[in-house]
Every structure is written in C-alpha cells, then in structure tokens.
Design a protein around this motif. Structure first.
Motif, PDB file in Angstrom:
ATOM      1  N   THR A   1       0.809  -1.219   0.000  1.00  0.00           N
ATOM      2  CA  THR A   1       0.000   0.000   0.000  1.00  0.00           C
ATOM      3  C   THR A   1       0.843   1.270   0.000  1.00  0.00           C
ATOM      4  O   THR A   1       0.293   2.357  -0.037  1.00  0.00           O
ATOM      5  N   LEU A   2       2.172   1.129   0.036  1.00  0.00           N
ATOM      6  CA  LEU A   2       3.063   2.289   0.132  1.00  0.00           C
ATOM      7  C   LEU A   2       3.789   2.546  -1.175  1.00  0.00           C
ATOM      8  O   LEU A   2       4.071   1.624  -1.939  1.00  0.00           O
ATOM      9  N   THR A   3       4.098   3.801  -1.415  1.00  0.00           N
ATOM     10  CA  THR A   3       4.879   4.210  -2.579  1.00  0.00           C
ATOM     11  C   THR A   3       5.709   5.428  -2.193  1.00  0.00           C
ATOM     12  O   THR A   3       5.473   6.048  -1.153  1.00  0.00           O
ATOM     13  N   ALA A   4       6.675   5.765  -3.031  1.00  0.00           N
ATOM     14  CA  ALA A   4       7.468   6.978  -2.796  1.00  0.00           C
ATOM     15  C   ALA A   4       6.558   8.190  -2.970  1.00  0.00           C
ATOM     16  O   ALA A   4       5.668   8.186  -3.818  1.00  0.00           O
ATOM     17  N   PRO A   5       6.757   9.242  -2.176  1.00  0.00           N
ATOM     18  CA  PRO A   5       5.879  10.411  -2.279  1.00  0.00           C
ATOM     19  C   PRO A   5       6.018  11.119  -3.630  1.00  0.00           C
ATOM     20  O   PRO A   5       7.107  11.212  -4.187  1.00  0.00           O
ATOM     21  N   THR A   6       4.899  11.591  -4.146  1.00  0.00           N
ATOM     22  CA  THR A   6       4.872  12.309  -5.414  1.00  0.00           C
ATOM     23  C   THR A   6       5.411  13.720  -5.204  1.00  0.00           C
ATOM     24  O   THR A   6       4.907  14.463  -4.375  1.00  0.00           O
ATOM     25  N   LEU A   7       6.443  14.081  -5.966  1.00  0.00           N
ATOM     26  CA  LEU A   7       7.037  15.420  -5.862  1.00  0.00           C
ATOM     27  C   LEU A   7       6.467  16.375  -6.898  1.00  0.00           C
ATOM     28  O   LEU A   7       6.391  17.570  -6.668  1.00  0.00           O
ATOM     29  N   VAL A   8       6.117  15.831  -8.065  1.00  0.00           N
ATOM     30  CA  VAL A   8       5.610  16.649  -9.166  1.00  0.00           C
ATOM     31  C   VAL A   8       4.227  16.137  -9.535  1.00  0.00           C
ATOM     32  O   VAL A   8       4.056  14.950  -9.811  1.00  0.00           O
ATOM     33  N   GLY A   9       3.252  17.023  -9.527  1.00  0.00           N
ATOM     34  CA  GLY A   9       1.895  16.653  -9.912  1.00  0.00           C
ATOM     35  C   GLY A   9       1.647  16.932 -11.388  1.00  0.00           C
ATOM     36  O   GLY A   9       2.343  17.736 -12.019  1.00  0.00           O
ATOM     37  N   ARG A  10       0.641  16.271 -11.932  1.00  0.00           N
ATOM     38  CA  ARG A  10       0.285  16.493 -13.330  1.00  0.00           C
ATOM     39  C   ARG A  10      -0.180  17.935 -13.502  1.00  0.00           C
ATOM     40  O   ARG A  10      -0.899  18.470 -12.669  1.00  0.00           O
TER      41      ARG A  10
ATOM     42  N   ARG B   1       5.625  22.565 -18.064  1.00  0.00           N
ATOM     43  CA  ARG B   1       4.424  22.004 -17.433  1.00  0.00           C
ATOM     44  C   ARG B   1       4.544  20.484 -17.455  1.00  0.00           C
ATOM     45  O   ARG B   1       4.741  19.892 -18.511  1.00  0.00           O
ATOM     46  N   ALA B   2       4.420  19.859 -16.289  1.00  0.00           N
ATOM     47  CA  ALA B   2       4.520  18.403 -16.190  1.00  0.00           C
ATOM     48  C   ALA B   2       3.291  17.771 -16.836  1.00  0.00           C
ATOM     49  O   ALA B   2       2.158  18.155 -16.551  1.00  0.00           O
ATOM     50  N   LEU B   3       3.514  16.796 -17.705  1.00  0.00           N
ATOM     51  CA  LEU B   3       2.420  16.108 -18.370  1.00  0.00           C
ATOM     52  C   LEU B   3       1.975  14.858 -17.612  1.00  0.00           C
ATOM     53  O   LEU B   3       0.982  14.232 -17.972  1.00  0.00           O
ATOM     54  N   SER B   4       2.718  14.496 -16.568  1.00  0.00           N
ATOM     55  CA  SER B   4       2.328  13.395 -15.694  1.00  0.00           C
ATOM     56  C   SER B   4       2.936  13.628 -14.317  1.00  0.00           C
ATOM     57  O   SER B   4       3.827  14.452 -14.156  1.00  0.00           O
ATOM     58  N   ALA B   5       2.436  12.904 -13.339  1.00  0.00           N
ATOM     59  CA  ALA B   5       2.960  13.011 -11.978  1.00  0.00           C
ATOM     60  C   ALA B   5       4.178  12.116 -11.836  1.00  0.00           C
ATOM     61  O   ALA B   5       4.331  11.139 -12.568  1.00  0.00           O
ATOM     62  N   GLY B   6       5.057  12.458 -10.890  1.00  0.00           N
ATOM     63  CA  GLY B   6       6.239  11.627 -10.687  1.00  0.00           C
ATOM     64  C   GLY B   6       6.876  11.862  -9.334  1.00  0.00           C
ATOM     65  O   GLY B   6       6.761  12.926  -8.745  1.00  0.00           O
ATOM     66  N   SER B   7       7.568  10.837  -8.863  1.00  0.00           N
ATOM     67  CA  SER B   7       8.328  10.932  -7.619  1.00  0.00           C
ATOM     68  C   SER B   7       9.809  10.991  -7.963  1.00  0.00           C
ATOM     69  O   SER B   7      10.193  10.862  -9.123  1.00  0.00           O
ATOM     70  N   ALA B   8      10.641  11.179  -6.958  1.00  0.00           N
ATOM     71  CA  ALA B   8      12.083  11.322  -7.181  1.00  0.00           C
ATOM     72  C   ALA B   8      12.633  10.097  -7.912  1.00  0.00           C
ATOM     73  O   ALA B   8      12.367   8.968  -7.530  1.00  0.00           O
ATOM     74  N   GLY B   9      13.372  10.358  -9.001  1.00  0.00           N
ATOM     75  CA  GLY B   9      13.988   9.291  -9.772  1.00  0.00           C
ATOM     76  C   GLY B   9      13.171   8.805 -10.950  1.00  0.00           C
ATOM     77  O   GLY B   9      13.689   8.106 -11.812  1.00  0.00           O
TER      78      GLY B   9
END
Length: 138
Positions: A72-81, A101-109
């Motif tokens: 149920t855990l994941t790395a925290p999202t740093l960049v939102g869509r 402008r970010a076209l998708s969300a992403g976490s570090a790496g």
C-alpha cells in the motif's frame, strides 16, 4: 510428565512480531507522519518498524486500527500532473533552465514528460529530489 512440561517451557518460544497500524483513517495520497501510525505487538505480519513507513505515501485508504502493508506504500509524489516545474539541462559546467508544465505526476527518480512553456516542445526528464526535472542529452 512434569519433566516434559518443564522441558517445553524452557525451549525458546516463538515471539509474535508487531505490526505498524494506522492511528486514524488515512486517505489515499497521505504522506505518513510519526503521529499517523503506531506499533502494535499483537498483530503479526506487515511492516515491523515505524521508520520504514515514515515519509512514504499511501496508494489506498487505510482505516484506523488496520495494519499497513508494504504493497500500500509508494514513494511520495514530488511533481503533480499539470504542475509548473523547472526544466534543467546539465552538461559539465553548463546548466540551462526553462519553465515547463509536467504532463504526468512523478516521484524522485522517475522519468516524466514535460512541455516547455516557451517553445511548446515536449521532453522527457528525471525528477530530482528538489522537484526540478533534469533533461540529459541522449
């Protein structure tokens, strides 16, 4: 018979490990803080250390008193869509920055696609721990 009972009592007993459980209902997307979870010794299975879940983000809702599974855990999202981010191109001592402008969300790496606001060109880059997107030459 007493000797057998005494022998069984002296053998090492398996101890039940504790589990990290939610102190309150935690909605999906919550970044776990120290006050959100506690260690309960009577629930086997799951994560056994609070430090392993602190700073992680929940993918699903976890209700109060339920244990937190690693799935149920994941790395925290740093960049939102659709978030405005800094795009940085680095090579040796050269660093060029632009707004995008970010076209998708992403976490570090993670590698995400970003559209340059000035030129409308779409590039792919890796999300840095500070939230910038680093683009490298192929």
């Amino acid at each position: 018979m007493r000797g057998l009972v005494l022998l069984l009592m002296l053998l090492p007993q398996g101890t039940l490990a504790g589990s990290v459980v939610a102190n309150r209902t935690l909605p999906a997307g919550t970044v776990i803080a120290a006050g959100d979870v506690s260690l309960v010794p009577d629930q086997p299975g799951g994560i056994e250390e609070i430090a392993a879940v602190l700073g992680q983000q929940l993918r699903v809702m976890v209700y109060q008193g339920r244990r937190i599974d690693p799935s149920t855990l994941t790395a925290p999202t740093l960049v939102g869509r659709n978030q405005i981010v800094t795009i940085a191109y680095e090579k040796a001592a050269l660093r060029i920055e632009a707004e995008g402008r970010a076209l998708s969300a992403g976490s570090a790496g993670q590698v995400i696609r970003v559209m340059n606001n000035a030129s409308r060109v779409t590039v792919s880059g890796r999300v840095a721990p500070d939230g910038t997107v680093i683009v490298r030459q192929n």
